[in-house]
Design an enzyme around this catalytic site. Sequence first.
Site, PDB file in Angstrom:
ATOM      1  N   ASP A 162       0.858  -1.182   0.000  1.00 51.89           N
ATOM      2  CA  ASP A 162       0.000   0.000   0.000  1.00 51.89           C
ATOM      3  C   ASP A 162       0.895   1.232   0.000  1.00 51.89           C
ATOM      4  OD1 ASP A 162      -2.137   1.972   0.672  1.00 51.89           O
ATOM      5  OD2 ASP A 162      -3.279   0.168   1.159  1.00 51.89           O
ATOM      6  N   TYR A 205     -14.992   4.944 -12.715  1.00 55.33           N
ATOM      7  CA  TYR A 205     -14.814   3.787 -11.840  1.00 55.33           C
ATOM      8  C   TYR A 205     -15.309   2.517 -12.515  1.00 55.33           C
ATOM      9  CZ  TYR A 205     -15.281   0.868  -7.658  1.00 55.33           C
ATOM     10  OH  TYR A 205     -15.187  -0.148  -6.751  1.00 55.33           O
ATOM     11  N   LYS A 225     -13.134  -0.910 -13.542  1.00 60.17           N
ATOM     12  CA  LYS A 225     -13.448  -2.202 -12.957  1.00 60.17           C
ATOM     13  C   LYS A 225     -13.883  -3.223 -14.015  1.00 60.17           C
ATOM     14  CE  LYS A 225     -12.509  -1.537  -8.614  1.00 60.17           C
ATOM     15  NZ  LYS A 225     -11.440  -2.336  -7.937  1.00 60.17           N
TER      16      LYS A 225
END
Length: 260
Positions: free
Chosen positions: A39, A147, A151
């Site tokens: 991360d 988005y 995806k």
Amino acid sequence: MDMFTLAGKTAVITGGASGIGRATAARFALAGARVVLADRTDASDYAREIGGSYVETDVSDEHAVEELLARAAASGPVDILINSAGVTSEAALPDIEIAEFDRMLATNARSVLLTMKHAVNYMTNGGAIVNVSSLAAFVGLPTYACYAASKAAVIALTKVAALEYGPLGIRVNCICPTSVDTPMLRAQPGGELEAALARTAAPLGRICSAEDVAALLHFLSADDCPLISGQALSIDGGATAGFSLAILDRLAAGIDAADA
């Protein structure tokens, strides 16, 4: 026999500092895996807490991804790769900034391509890759074009990788959650409305938790499921089965009010 054990396995989890990634790291550690959290946000304390390790990583950067996987494999093969890093934003189509569209693709889709491209070099014993897509890839929602597009790309990448990596003994799947109760959702301008929509649309009547999603990721990562590959599995409380009774009741109430 220990069912769904991950004992002795090394699992790399992107987006491991919060939300789905954090919940998955905790579950995998309890199942016996050596967990490597990746991360940009520092998760070193949490990694130590669950007996894992943390590698600061910008998953949209190829060099950083290569370094992540090399470090994860320093003491043996990588067995599991979970791609849960992701960002979101909202804008109507006429208002979309191309830079924001590129950011969505870089973090949500390019990262999946990069990790799968380089992980294969370290998954010498086969294993499992599970990518986190979204229900938005199947069901359109106003203002979520960037988005949703990013995806949808994850699903396409998953299917191609399943074909190419199958002969190497690597299963590749993706999951498509509805809205998940995470810090990212709560920080969105429309997060409260999205959560209410998810609860109403789901026949089961509630929103997904990060732990719900982690359970599905565990299921797909374990050796107990050796023939599931190339799939995009929805986890949505039944929302895509059709119109929930809650939706129909609200529509009926609206009609009655209009007729009154």
